[in-house]
Enzyme design. Structure first.
Site, PDB file in Angstrom:
ATOM      1  N   GLU A 132      25.380 -28.168 -19.709  1.00 52.99           N
ATOM      2  CA  GLU A 132      25.866 -26.952 -19.042  1.00 52.99           C
ATOM      3  C   GLU A 132      24.697 -26.274 -18.333  1.00 52.99           C
ATOM      4  OE1 GLU A 132      27.978 -25.179 -17.646  1.00 52.99           O
ATOM      5  OE2 GLU A 132      29.239 -24.278 -19.201  1.00 52.99           O
ATOM      6  N   ASP A 133      24.990 -25.521 -17.276  1.00 52.15           N
ATOM      7  CA  ASP A 133      23.920 -24.799 -16.585  1.00 52.15           C
ATOM      8  C   ASP A 133      23.533 -23.519 -17.311  1.00 52.15           C
ATOM      9  OD1 ASP A 133      26.368 -23.630 -16.011  1.00 52.15           O
ATOM     10  OD2 ASP A 133      26.043 -23.469 -13.856  1.00 52.15           O
ATOM     11  N   ASP A 136      26.555 -17.681 -20.820  1.00 52.40           N
ATOM     12  CA  ASP A 136      26.525 -16.245 -20.529  1.00 52.40           C
ATOM     13  C   ASP A 136      27.155 -15.526 -21.728  1.00 52.40           C
ATOM     14  OD1 ASP A 136      27.100 -13.649 -19.384  1.00 52.40           O
ATOM     15  OD2 ASP A 136      26.825 -14.492 -17.402  1.00 52.40           O
ATOM     16  N   PHE A 185      22.375 -11.540 -12.410  1.00 53.51           N
ATOM     17  CA  PHE A 185      23.088 -12.693 -11.855  1.00 53.51           C
ATOM     18  C   PHE A 185      22.095 -13.620 -11.171  1.00 53.51           C
ATOM     19  CE2 PHE A 185      26.048 -15.303  -9.610  1.00 53.51           C
ATOM     20  CZ  PHE A 185      27.084 -15.409 -10.523  1.00 53.51           C
ATOM     21  N   ARG A 198      24.004 -23.052  -4.115  1.00 54.62           N
ATOM     22  CA  ARG A 198      23.806 -24.268  -4.914  1.00 54.62           C
ATOM     23  C   ARG A 198      22.702 -25.130  -4.295  1.00 54.62           C
ATOM     24  NH1 ARG A 198      28.093 -24.436  -8.666  1.00 54.62           N
ATOM     25  NH2 ARG A 198      30.137 -23.863  -7.834  1.00 54.62           N
TER      26      ARG A 198
HETATM   27  N1  HPA Z   1      24.882 -17.172 -12.257  1.00 55.00           N
HETATM   28  C1  HPA Z   1      25.737 -18.151 -11.896  1.00 55.00           C
HETATM   29  N2  HPA Z   1      26.795 -18.508 -12.618  1.00 55.00           N
HETATM   30  C2  HPA Z   1      27.009 -17.841 -13.769  1.00 55.00           C
HETATM   31  C3  HPA Z   1      26.155 -16.817 -14.205  1.00 55.00           C
HETATM   32  C4  HPA Z   1      25.036 -16.453 -13.400  1.00 55.00           C
HETATM   33  O1  HPA Z   1      24.224 -15.541 -13.714  1.00 55.00           O
HETATM   34  N3  HPA Z   1      26.658 -16.366 -15.390  1.00 55.00           N
HETATM   35  C5  HPA Z   1      27.777 -17.123 -15.640  1.00 55.00           C
HETATM   36  N4  HPA Z   1      27.997 -17.993 -14.679  1.00 55.00           N
HETATM   37 MG    MG Z   2      28.606 -23.257 -15.735  1.00 54.22          MG
END
Ligand code: HPA
Ligand code: MG
Length: 216
Positions: A132-133, A136, A185, A198
Protein backbone atom coordinates in the site's frame (compact mmCIF):
# COMPACT_ATOMS: atom_id res chain seq x y z
CA UNK A 1 6.61 -2.67 12.99
CA UNK A 2 7.92 -0.98 16.09
CA UNK A 3 7.74 2.83 15.53
CA UNK A 4 11.41 3.15 16.53
CA UNK A 5 12.24 1.26 13.30
CA UNK A 6 10.64 3.65 10.82
CA UNK A 7 11.80 7.09 9.65
CA UNK A 8 9.76 9.84 11.27
CA UNK A 9 9.66 12.85 8.95
CA UNK A 10 7.25 14.67 11.26
CA UNK A 11 10.03 15.35 13.76
CA UNK A 12 12.20 17.40 11.45
CA UNK A 13 10.10 20.38 10.41
CA UNK A 14 12.66 21.49 7.81
CA UNK A 15 11.04 20.18 4.67
CA UNK A 16 13.17 20.64 1.58
CA UNK A 17 12.60 23.74 -0.50
CA UNK A 18 11.28 23.23 -4.04
CA UNK A 19 14.46 24.98 -5.25
CA UNK A 20 16.67 22.21 -3.89
CA UNK A 21 15.48 19.48 -6.27
CA UNK A 22 14.09 19.20 -9.79
CA UNK A 23 10.31 19.14 -10.06
CA UNK A 24 8.21 19.10 -13.27
CA UNK A 25 7.50 22.63 -14.48
CA UNK A 26 3.77 21.88 -14.71
CA UNK A 27 3.65 21.61 -10.89
CA UNK A 28 5.66 24.80 -10.18
CA UNK A 29 2.86 26.53 -8.26
CA UNK A 30 1.14 23.49 -6.88
CA UNK A 31 3.50 22.23 -4.17
CA UNK A 32 4.58 23.82 -0.92
CA UNK A 33 7.58 21.66 -0.04
CA UNK A 34 9.40 18.41 -0.69
CA UNK A 35 8.87 16.03 2.20
CA UNK A 36 10.81 12.98 0.95
CA UNK A 37 13.13 13.26 -2.06
CA UNK A 38 12.98 10.39 -4.56
CA UNK A 39 16.51 9.19 -3.77
CA UNK A 40 15.67 8.80 -0.08
CA UNK A 41 12.51 6.85 -0.99
CA UNK A 42 14.59 4.48 -3.12
CA UNK A 43 17.15 3.93 -0.36
CA UNK A 44 14.39 3.20 2.14
CA UNK A 45 12.64 0.78 -0.25
CA UNK A 46 15.91 -1.16 -0.46
CA UNK A 47 15.95 -1.56 3.33
CA UNK A 48 12.27 -2.59 3.46
CA UNK A 49 12.98 -5.22 0.78
CA UNK A 50 15.81 -6.57 2.91
CA UNK A 51 13.59 -6.81 6.01
CA UNK A 52 10.94 -8.63 3.97
CA UNK A 53 13.46 -11.09 2.47
CA UNK A 54 15.04 -11.76 5.86
CA UNK A 55 11.70 -12.44 7.57
CA UNK A 56 9.86 -14.46 4.91
CA UNK A 57 11.00 -17.64 3.27
CA UNK A 58 8.00 -19.26 1.60
CA UNK A 59 6.46 -18.23 -1.73
CA UNK A 60 4.75 -14.85 -1.47
CA UNK A 61 1.70 -13.53 -3.26
CA UNK A 62 2.51 -9.82 -3.45
CA UNK A 63 -0.67 -7.76 -3.79
CA UNK A 64 -0.40 -4.24 -5.19
CA UNK A 65 -3.14 -1.90 -4.01
CA UNK A 66 -3.92 0.29 -7.04
CA UNK A 67 -3.44 2.93 -8.10
CA UNK A 68 -1.32 4.66 -5.46
CA UNK A 69 0.67 1.58 -4.51
CA UNK A 70 2.00 0.86 -7.99
CA UNK A 71 5.29 2.76 -7.82
CA UNK A 72 6.26 1.42 -4.40
CA UNK A 73 5.19 -2.07 -5.52
CA UNK A 74 7.32 -1.91 -8.70
CA UNK A 75 10.43 -0.63 -6.88
CA UNK A 76 9.97 -3.04 -3.96
CA UNK A 77 9.63 -6.07 -6.26
CA UNK A 78 12.79 -5.02 -8.11
CA UNK A 79 14.72 -4.76 -4.84
CA UNK A 80 13.40 -8.12 -3.57
CA UNK A 81 14.38 -9.79 -6.86
CA UNK A 82 17.92 -8.35 -6.64
CA UNK A 83 18.31 -9.53 -3.05
CA UNK A 84 17.02 -13.00 -3.71
CA UNK A 85 19.53 -13.45 -6.52
CA UNK A 86 22.46 -12.19 -4.44
CA UNK A 87 21.75 -13.45 -0.92
CA UNK A 88 21.49 -17.16 -1.49
CA UNK A 89 17.94 -17.32 -0.13
CA UNK A 90 15.35 -16.88 -2.84
CA UNK A 91 11.63 -16.28 -2.56
CA UNK A 92 9.22 -17.20 -5.37
CA UNK A 93 6.87 -14.26 -5.97
CA UNK A 94 3.52 -14.11 -7.67
CA UNK A 95 1.90 -10.76 -8.31
CA UNK A 96 -1.68 -9.56 -7.87
CA UNK A 97 -3.20 -6.15 -8.57
CA UNK A 98 -6.20 -5.04 -6.55
CA UNK A 99 -8.35 -1.95 -6.67
CA UNK A 100 -10.09 -1.35 -3.37
CA UNK A 101 -13.04 0.98 -2.95
CA UNK A 102 -14.22 1.69 0.56
CA UNK A 103 -17.63 2.87 1.68
CA UNK A 104 -18.27 4.35 5.11
CA UNK A 105 -21.38 2.94 6.81
CA UNK A 106 -22.79 4.07 10.16
CA UNK A 107 -20.33 2.12 12.26
CA UNK A 108 -17.95 0.42 9.85
CA UNK A 109 -16.28 0.57 6.47
CA UNK A 110 -17.26 -1.80 3.65
CA UNK A 111 -14.74 -2.62 0.94
CA UNK A 112 -15.26 -3.60 -2.66
CA UNK A 113 -12.33 -5.55 -4.12
CA UNK A 114 -11.67 -5.79 -7.87
CA UNK A 115 -10.99 -9.56 -7.88
CA UNK A 116 -13.38 -12.33 -8.83
CA UNK A 117 -14.59 -14.80 -6.23
CA UNK A 118 -12.38 -17.46 -7.88
CA UNK A 119 -9.30 -15.25 -7.72
CA UNK A 120 -9.99 -14.57 -4.04
CA UNK A 121 -10.48 -18.28 -3.30
CA UNK A 122 -6.98 -18.84 -4.71
CA UNK A 123 -5.58 -17.02 -1.64
CA UNK A 124 -6.39 -20.02 0.56
CA UNK A 125 -3.24 -21.34 2.25
CA UNK A 126 -1.01 -18.66 0.66
CA UNK A 127 1.31 -16.10 2.27
CA UNK A 128 0.08 -12.66 1.18
CA UNK A 129 2.08 -9.45 1.24
CA UNK A 130 -0.15 -6.41 0.75
CA UNK A 131 1.65 -3.36 -0.70
CA UNK A 132 0.00 0.00 0.00
CA UNK A 133 1.15 3.59 -0.51
CA UNK A 134 -0.27 5.17 2.63
CA UNK A 135 -2.12 4.30 5.83
CA UNK A 136 -4.17 7.34 6.78
CA UNK A 137 -7.11 6.54 9.10
CA UNK A 138 -6.38 2.81 8.77
CA UNK A 139 -10.07 2.03 8.22
CA UNK A 140 -9.76 0.81 4.64
CA UNK A 141 -6.86 -1.50 5.49
CA UNK A 142 -8.61 -3.02 8.50
CA UNK A 143 -11.75 -3.66 6.44
CA UNK A 144 -9.67 -5.12 3.58
CA UNK A 145 -7.82 -7.46 5.96
CA UNK A 146 -11.14 -8.62 7.47
CA UNK A 147 -12.41 -9.48 4.00
CA UNK A 148 -9.22 -11.23 2.93
CA UNK A 149 -9.13 -13.33 6.13
CA UNK A 150 -12.42 -14.95 5.10
CA UNK A 151 -10.53 -16.61 2.20
CA UNK A 152 -8.23 -18.35 4.73
CA UNK A 153 -4.74 -17.32 3.58
CA UNK A 154 -1.94 -18.89 5.64
CA UNK A 155 -0.63 -15.44 6.59
CA UNK A 156 -1.14 -11.80 5.64
CA UNK A 157 1.54 -9.17 6.08
CA UNK A 158 1.17 -5.53 5.09
CA UNK A 159 3.75 -3.02 3.97
CA UNK A 160 2.95 0.65 3.53
CA UNK A 161 5.50 3.18 2.37
CA UNK A 162 3.85 5.89 4.49
CA UNK A 163 1.84 6.09 7.68
CA UNK A 164 0.16 9.39 8.52
CA UNK A 165 0.30 10.64 12.11
CA UNK A 166 -3.27 11.78 12.52
CA UNK A 167 -5.84 11.91 15.30
CA UNK A 168 -8.24 10.16 12.92
CA UNK A 169 -6.09 6.99 13.00
CA UNK A 170 -7.73 3.79 14.28
CA UNK A 171 -4.33 2.66 15.58
CA UNK A 172 -3.59 0.17 12.78
CA UNK A 173 0.15 -0.27 12.15
CA UNK A 174 1.47 -2.31 9.17
CA UNK A 175 4.29 -4.87 9.51
CA UNK A 176 6.72 -2.88 7.35
CA UNK A 177 6.56 0.94 7.22
CA UNK A 178 8.83 3.32 5.32
CA UNK A 179 8.12 6.74 6.80
CA UNK A 180 5.75 8.36 9.30
CA UNK A 181 4.51 11.64 7.86
CA UNK A 182 2.69 14.67 9.31
CA UNK A 183 -1.07 15.17 9.01
CA UNK A 184 -0.86 16.94 5.64
CA UNK A 185 -2.02 15.93 2.17
CA UNK A 186 0.93 14.49 0.28
CA UNK A 187 1.34 13.68 -3.41
CA UNK A 188 3.93 12.16 -5.72
CA UNK A 189 5.57 8.74 -6.16
CA UNK A 190 2.13 7.57 -7.45
CA UNK A 191 0.11 9.25 -4.68
CA UNK A 192 -2.49 11.51 -6.24
CA UNK A 193 -4.81 14.42 -5.62
CA UNK A 194 -7.83 13.83 -7.89
CA UNK A 195 -5.62 11.76 -10.24
CA UNK A 196 -2.94 14.47 -10.58
CA UNK A 197 0.68 14.37 -9.31
CA UNK A 198 1.18 10.62 -9.84
CA UNK A 199 3.94 11.63 -12.32
CA UNK A 200 5.98 13.43 -9.65
CA UNK A 201 8.98 11.47 -8.28
CA UNK A 202 9.38 13.10 -4.86
CA UNK A 203 6.78 12.92 -2.09
CA UNK A 204 5.61 16.51 -1.62
CA UNK A 205 3.07 18.54 0.32
CA UNK A 206 0.45 20.06 -1.98
CA UNK A 207 -0.01 23.87 -1.84
CA UNK A 208 -3.32 25.75 -1.53
CA UNK A 209 -2.84 26.76 -5.17
CA UNK A 210 -2.51 23.08 -6.14
CA UNK A 211 -5.62 22.13 -4.17
CA UNK A 212 -7.61 24.79 -5.99
CA UNK A 213 -6.13 24.09 -9.41
CA UNK A 214 -7.00 20.38 -9.26
CA UNK A 215 -10.21 20.49 -7.21
CA UNK A 216 -13.14 18.54 -8.68
N1 HPA B 1 -2.24 11.73 -0.22
C1 HPA B 1 -2.72 10.94 -1.20
N2 HPA B 1 -3.61 9.97 -1.00
C2 HPA B 1 -4.04 9.78 0.26
C3 HPA B 1 -3.57 10.57 1.33
C4 HPA B 1 -2.63 11.60 1.07
O1 HPA B 1 -2.17 12.36 1.97
N3 HPA B 1 -4.21 10.12 2.45
C5 HPA B 1 -5.02 9.08 2.04
N4 HPA B 1 -4.93 8.89 0.74
MG1 MG C 1 -3.78 4.02 -1.30
Amino acid sequence: MDPSKWIDVTVDKNHYSLDHFVIPKHYDQDLSSILIPHGVIMDRVQKLARLIVDENDGPLVVCCILKGGHQYFADLINCIKKLTTTRGHSIPLSLEFIRVKSYQNDQSVDVKISLTENELKDFEGKNLLIVEDIIDTGKTMVALLDRLQTYKPKDIKVTSLLIKKTERSNGYIPHYVGFAIPDAFVVGYALDYNEHFRDLDHICVISDHGKEAYAV
